[in-house]
Motif scaffolding. Sequence first.
Motif, short mmCIF file in Angstrom:
data_model
loop_
_atom_site.label_atom_id
_atom_site.label_comp_id
_atom_site.label_asym_id
_atom_site.label_seq_id
_atom_site.Cartn_x
_atom_site.Cartn_y
_atom_site.Cartn_z
N ARG A 36 -45.90 -10.04 19.26
CA ARG A 36 -45.40 -8.90 20.06
C ARG A 36 -44.02 -8.47 19.58
N TYR A 92 -43.18 -4.84 18.06
CA TYR A 92 -42.10 -4.01 18.61
C TYR A 92 -41.18 -3.52 17.51
N SER A 104 -42.75 -0.79 15.51
CA SER A 104 -42.80 0.48 16.25
C SER A 104 -41.48 1.23 16.18
N ARG A 105 -40.42 0.49 15.86
CA ARG A 105 -39.09 1.11 15.71
C ARG A 105 -38.73 1.33 14.24
#
Length: 234
Positions: free
Chosen positions: A121, A125, A128-129
């Motif tokens: 996770r 994350y 995703s950035r």
Amino acid sequence: STGAVKVALLLPLTGSGNTPSVAKALKQAAELALFDFDNPSVSLVPKDTKGTPAGAQAAAQSAIQDGAELIIGPLFAQEVAAAAPIARQSNIPMIAFSSDEKVAGGGVYLLSFLAGRDVPRIVSYAASRGKHNFALLIPQSPYGRLAEEAFARSIGRSGGQAVVRATFPPNDANAMLGPVRQVANAMKAGQVDALFLPAGPEDLQSLAPLLASNGVTSKGLQFLGTGQWDYASI
């Protein structure tokens, strides 16, 4: 059961570092649970593992000799691995606190946050950035090894890469400077955009000023960490 039931509690009551305080808290929690359970036929039998595999083995043997029907603990993965065969020989179930799932099975169950389960996770994350080039600053500990293995599996799926890998011995501020400088140099060269740092509170207290003094801050890198107890396993 209609008769008396003894539950052994294997903890590093006289271990090194801050483990005795953790053991004390777990012992108090068990005593409180027993009080809430309010069954006079059930008794708690604490055993000191001394924070070592040999100590855990001796504690398990003593617990079984005292008639324990269930073992709760130990805390460390190496302790669990040492005590588990003794429990299995007597068909006594063990509920341990280690976060290393490799020591589970064959009558050994884990009551803990399993190491590495949060890493996918975290990597997702970061991706995703737009973070794909990672620096790894890993403690030389069982937890660090497990977290790094989980990280390696995860970045492959996200399209990322580990550009820099540096390790440090836990609880040794002097030895942390070299690895921190490795990360700092990679950041200044524009090679990395995120830092994976699966360290516990004690190590972070030493690492934070070293990172800041070498220019490694959240302004230059995305910091990624994990929630963990460094004593379990681990």
